[in-house]
Design an enzyme around this catalytic site. Structure first.
Site, PDB file in Angstrom:
ATOM      1  CB  CYS A   1      -5.693  10.397  11.295  1.00 28.94           C
ATOM      2  SG  CYS A   1      -4.410   9.661  11.771  1.00 28.94           S
TER       3      CYS A   1
ATOM      4  NE  ARG B   1      -1.972  12.884   7.813  1.00 28.61           N
ATOM      5  CZ  ARG B   1      -0.593  13.291   7.783  1.00 28.61           C
ATOM      6  NH1 ARG B   1      -0.281  12.638   6.776  1.00 28.61           N
ATOM      7  NH2 ARG B   1      -0.208  14.347   8.526  1.00 28.61           N
TER       8      ARG B   1
ATOM      9  NE  ARG C   1      -0.578   9.821  10.180  1.00 28.19           N
ATOM     10  CZ  ARG C   1      -0.862   9.043   9.519  1.00 28.19           C
ATOM     11  NH1 ARG C   1      -1.753   8.219   9.381  1.00 28.19           N
ATOM     12  NH2 ARG C   1       0.028   8.814   8.200  1.00 28.19           N
ATOM     13  N   PRO C   2       0.130  16.236  11.704  1.00 28.46           N
ATOM     14  CG  PRO C   2       1.895  17.357  12.531  1.00 28.46           C
ATOM     15  CD  PRO C   2       1.107  16.120  12.574  1.00 28.46           C
ATOM     16  CB  ILE C   3       0.447  18.539   6.220  1.00 28.35           C
ATOM     17  CG1 ILE C   3      -0.330  19.592   6.170  1.00 28.35           C
ATOM     18  CG2 ILE C   3      -0.278  16.958   6.241  1.00 28.35           C
ATOM     19  CD1 ILE C   3      -1.081  19.693   4.929  1.00 28.35           C
TER      20      ILE C   3
ATOM     21  NE  ARG D   1      -7.126   3.827   5.369  1.00 26.36           N
ATOM     22  CZ  ARG D   1      -6.030   3.990   6.175  1.00 26.36           C
ATOM     23  NH1 ARG D   1      -6.206   4.066   7.574  1.00 26.36           N
ATOM     24  NH2 ARG D   1      -4.881   4.398   5.514  1.00 26.36           N
TER      25      ARG D   1
ATOM     26  CE  LYS E   1      -1.752   1.582   4.166  1.00 30.76           C
ATOM     27  NZ  LYS E   1      -1.512   3.009   4.469  1.00 30.76           N
ATOM     28  CG  ASN E   2       2.228   2.616   3.682  1.00 29.39           C
ATOM     29  OD1 ASN E   2       1.094   2.890   3.425  1.00 29.39           O
ATOM     30  ND2 ASN E   2       2.726   2.328   4.765  1.00 29.39           N
TER      31      ASN E   2
ATOM     32  CG  LEU F   1       7.753  18.234   8.828  1.00 26.66           C
ATOM     33  CD1 LEU F   1       8.374  16.632   9.389  1.00 26.66           C
ATOM     34  CD2 LEU F   1       8.688  19.083   9.206  1.00 26.66           C
TER      35      LEU F   1
ATOM     36  CB  ILE G   1       6.560   6.666  14.604  1.00 26.48           C
ATOM     37  CG1 ILE G   1       7.817   5.782  14.280  1.00 26.48           C
ATOM     38  CG2 ILE G   1       6.230   7.410  13.400  1.00 26.48           C
ATOM     39  CD1 ILE G   1       9.174   6.806  13.969  1.00 26.48           C
TER      40      ILE G   1
ATOM     41  CG  ASP H   1       2.884   1.144   9.239  1.00 27.89           C
ATOM     42  OD1 ASP H   1       2.477   2.057  10.022  1.00 27.89           O
ATOM     43  OD2 ASP H   1       2.998   1.663   8.261  1.00 27.89           O
TER      44      ASP H   1
HETATM   45  N1  EPU Z   1       5.177  14.583  10.923  1.00 27.67           N
HETATM   46  C1  EPU Z   1       5.020  16.085  11.312  1.00 27.67           C
HETATM   47  N2  EPU Z   1       4.726  16.799  10.132  1.00 27.67           N
HETATM   48  C2  EPU Z   1       4.838  16.498   8.945  1.00 27.67           C
HETATM   49  C3  EPU Z   1       4.760  15.006   8.508  1.00 27.67           C
HETATM   50  C4  EPU Z   1       4.906  14.215   9.532  1.00 27.67           C
HETATM   51  O1  EPU Z   1       5.059  16.312  12.102  1.00 27.67           O
HETATM   52  O2  EPU Z   1       4.387  17.242   8.108  1.00 27.67           O
HETATM   53  C5  EPU Z   1       5.129  13.635  11.865  1.00 27.67           C
HETATM   54  C6  EPU Z   1       4.102  12.657  12.017  1.00 27.67           C
HETATM   55  O3  EPU Z   1       3.259  12.996  12.734  1.00 27.67           O
HETATM   56  C7  EPU Z   1       4.725  11.390  12.706  1.00 27.67           C
HETATM   57  C8  EPU Z   1       6.147  11.381  12.150  1.00 27.67           C
HETATM   58  O4  EPU Z   1       6.446  12.851  11.629  1.00 27.67           O
HETATM   59  O5  EPU Z   1       4.924  11.598  14.147  1.00 27.67           O
HETATM   60  C9  EPU Z   1       6.480  10.550  11.067  1.00 27.67           C
HETATM   61  O6  EPU Z   1       5.297  10.653   9.954  1.00 27.67           O
HETATM   62  P1  EPU Z   1       5.613  10.175   8.342  1.00 27.67           P
HETATM   63  O7  EPU Z   1       5.437  11.515   7.575  1.00 27.67           O
HETATM   64  O8  EPU Z   1       6.780   9.615   8.280  1.00 27.67           O
HETATM   65  O9  EPU Z   1       4.346   9.428   8.236  1.00 27.67           O
HETATM   66  P2  EPU Z   1       3.217   9.499   6.858  1.00 27.67           P
HETATM   67  O10 EPU Z   1       4.066   9.612   5.672  1.00 27.67           O
HETATM   68  O11 EPU Z   1       2.126  10.241   7.015  1.00 27.67           O
HETATM   69  C10 EPU Z   1       3.771   6.682   6.078  1.00 27.67           C
HETATM   70  C11 EPU Z   1       2.890   5.583   6.076  1.00 27.67           C
HETATM   71  C12 EPU Z   1       2.239   5.253   7.466  1.00 27.67           C
HETATM   72  C13 EPU Z   1       3.626   4.949   8.465  1.00 27.67           C
HETATM   73  C14 EPU Z   1       4.297   6.140   8.525  1.00 27.67           C
HETATM   74  C15 EPU Z   1       5.561   6.032   9.447  1.00 27.67           C
HETATM   75  C16 EPU Z   1       1.957   6.002   3.999  1.00 27.67           C
HETATM   76  C17 EPU Z   1       0.894   6.251   3.101  1.00 27.67           C
HETATM   77  N3  EPU Z   1       1.604   5.899   5.279  1.00 27.67           N
HETATM   78  O12 EPU Z   1       2.969   7.732   6.896  1.00 27.67           O
HETATM   79  O13 EPU Z   1       1.380   4.236   7.296  1.00 27.67           O
HETATM   80  O14 EPU Z   1       2.912   4.660   9.753  1.00 27.67           O
HETATM   81  O15 EPU Z   1       4.822   6.478   7.129  1.00 27.67           O
HETATM   82  O16 EPU Z   1       6.332   4.881   8.891  1.00 27.67           O
HETATM   83  O17 EPU Z   1       3.146   5.678   3.405  1.00 27.67           O
HETATM   84  C18 EPU Z   1      -0.065   2.383   7.796  1.00 27.67           C
HETATM   85  O18 EPU Z   1       0.200   1.825   6.531  1.00 27.67           O
HETATM   86  O19 EPU Z   1      -0.944   1.834   8.858  1.00 27.67           O
HETATM   87  C19 EPU Z   1       0.447   3.809   8.001  1.00 27.67           C
HETATM   88  C20 EPU Z   1      -0.225   4.598   8.958  1.00 27.67           C
END
Ligand code: EPU
Length: 418
Positions: A116, A92, A121-123, A398, A22-23, A125, A328, A306
């Site tokens: 979520c 998300r 889960r801020p964006i 999902r 998926k990811n 970055l 995480i 995960d």
């Molecule tokens: N974070 C921030 N700001 C941002 C982005 C991230 O503070 O702008 C924080 C997050 O809140 C978290 C940490 O950074 O605490 C890591 O988040 P990351 O951005 O790495 O996660 P993601 O890209 O949103 C992907 C996977 C997740 C997986 C995480 C960590 C996808 C679609 N999703 O999420 O998968 O848990 O990386 O490995 O690739 C799942 O498959 O069940 C799932 C949640």
């Protein structure tokens, strides 16, 4: 899928084929928007998050065709730059389309995804990185309105956290930005390498994926390509756990042991026997698991967050005390209440969970709080005495392709509720 009825205590035996990741599939589908031709994506899993991605691509003007596990995306005439609130709410990770829309259309409008089930889960970055590349991003009536009047420009971006999604958004945008982009403290997950391989197949120039520093040299446009998505390492761990707690012997075809090197030793520590080839894992268990595991989640190559709920459910079926530290996400223990309802003794102290396993669980009515929390419920129910009822299984859909069919094919007793 409305709900599941699982009658536990059946040993699992046979052979299954692992689905695509998926990811990997989700960022690759977002990136396919950049390709001014057709992307043929093989081993694409049939899961609801992929369906949402397809609907987003179609809403932006792409023509998609999904047959068997091959998804074809023709983005030649894509023009859209807005993702509806409905589609944003459904997934998300649709924020991953931001870099692609900006790079292809020069603008993007979407709603911020908000919190979520895993906590905030801020964006920030993603936004900061794209702003550094020249995007102008404003909030207007709850919608993010993004433009890049002078195009996106390469630069050096130091990530404070090795965020997977941010690394992917930058890689996608930088592939066709002017000049060179360098990502420092980049995420190193296998899915990052898979995205880079897809982009390189389309003509992008990327080096260093899988390492801390990724360098991307922008090209003028991306062309058609064929790509095969890597196998899903988290789903692999789910099936290994299922066999570990139920007992039996199952060969998982298409699994890549190298992607699971932080996870597999725990199963051996608990008493399972694992055998590997380059593309398969065979797990054998008598269902009597030893306790005492210590797990702390970190970025790849560490133990994946995960897999934490899946391993924690497994530890509930062991005899002994296991300790988990979730580094995480701030709120990734909501599923624990369901395991405790099945008779587990798990105590949560902020990011730490202590599991006092006594080797058994009872059936119960529980809900899938989120995707991997739902997988934890399935593992608990497969081992529990009696019939468990799991609701809110749309979370499981999902990320898991026909998990019911796969588990029943090796001896599980799972019925879908109508
Ligand atoms: N974070 C921030 N700001 C941002 C982005 C991230 O503070 O702008 C924080 C997050 O809140 C978290 C940490 O950074 O605490 C890591 O988040 P990351 O951005 O790495 O996660 P993601 O890209 O949103 C992907 C996977 C997740 C997986 C995480 C960590 C996808 C679609 N999703 O999420 O998968 O848990 O990386 O490995 O690739 C799942 O498959 O069940 C799932 C949640």
């Amino acid at each position: 899928m409305a709900g599941l009825l699982i009658t536990g205590g059946k040993p699992l035996n046979g052979r299954i084929k692992l689905q695509g990741a998926k990811n990997s599939a989700l960022p690759i589908l977002a990136a396919s928007l950049l390709c001014k031709g057709t992307s043929v994506i093989h081993n694409c899993p049939h899961i609801s998050d992929v369906d949402v991605s397809v609907r987003i691509l179609e809403s932006l003007g792409c023509v998609c065709d999904f047959s068997d596990n091959t998804l074809t995306v023709n983005a030649a005439h894509a023009k859209g730059f807005e993702i509806s609130d409905t589609l944003m709410c459904e997934m998300r990770s649709s924020v991953i389309f931001l870099g692609a829309m900006l790079a292809r259309m020069g603008k993007a409008v979407l709603s911020p995804p908000g919190g979520c089930e895993l906590g905030l889960r801020p964006i920030n970055l993603h936004i900061d990185a794209l702003k550094r590349m020249g995007a102008v991003i404003e909030e207007n009536h709850g919608r993010l309105v993004c433009n890049c009047p002078n195009g996106l420009k390469g630069c050096t971006i130091d990530l404070p956290v090795a965020s997977v999604g941010t690394t992917e958004n930058i890689m996608i945008a930088a592939s066709v930005a002017q000049g060179i982009t360098v990502i420092r403290n980049a995420a190193k997950e296998p899915e990052i390498i898979d995205l880079a391989n897809y982009l390189r197949g389309c003509g992008a120039v990327i080096e260093g994926d899988g390492e801390t520093v990724i360098r991307i040299e922008g090209v003028s446009s991306l062309h058609s390509c064929q790509h095969t998505v890597i196998p899903d390492r988290i789903v692999a761990a789910t099936y290994i756990s299922a066999v570990a707690v139920c007992g039996g012997k199952v060969e998982i075809l298409n699994a890549q042991p190298a992607h699971l090197h932080a996870v597999l030793p725990y199963y051996e520590q608990m008493g399972c026997t694992l055998r590997f080839t380059q593309n398969s894992i065979t797990v054998e268990s008598d269902g009597q698991l030893k306790g005492g595991i210590r797990v702390h989640t970190t970025e790849y190559p560490g133990f994946p967050t995960d897999t934490q709920p899946i391993m924690l459910a497994t530890a509930c079926l062991s005899r002994g005390t296991g300790v988990f530290v979730e580094n995480i996400f701030s709120n990734r223990y909501r599923f624990v209440a369901g395991l405790n309802k099945m008779g587990a003794a798990v105590e949560v102290y902020d990011r730490v969970a202590v599991v006092r396993g006594n080797g058994k669980l009872n059936s119960a009515d529980v809900e899938a709080t989120d995707l991997r929390g739902g997988a934890a419920m399935i593992i608990g129910a497969l081992a529990a005495k009696g019939t468990s009822h799991i609701t809110k299984t749309e979370h499981i859909d999902r990320g898991y392709e026909d998990i019911v069919g796969v588990l029943n094919s090796i001896g599980a007793d799972i019925a879908k509720e109508r």
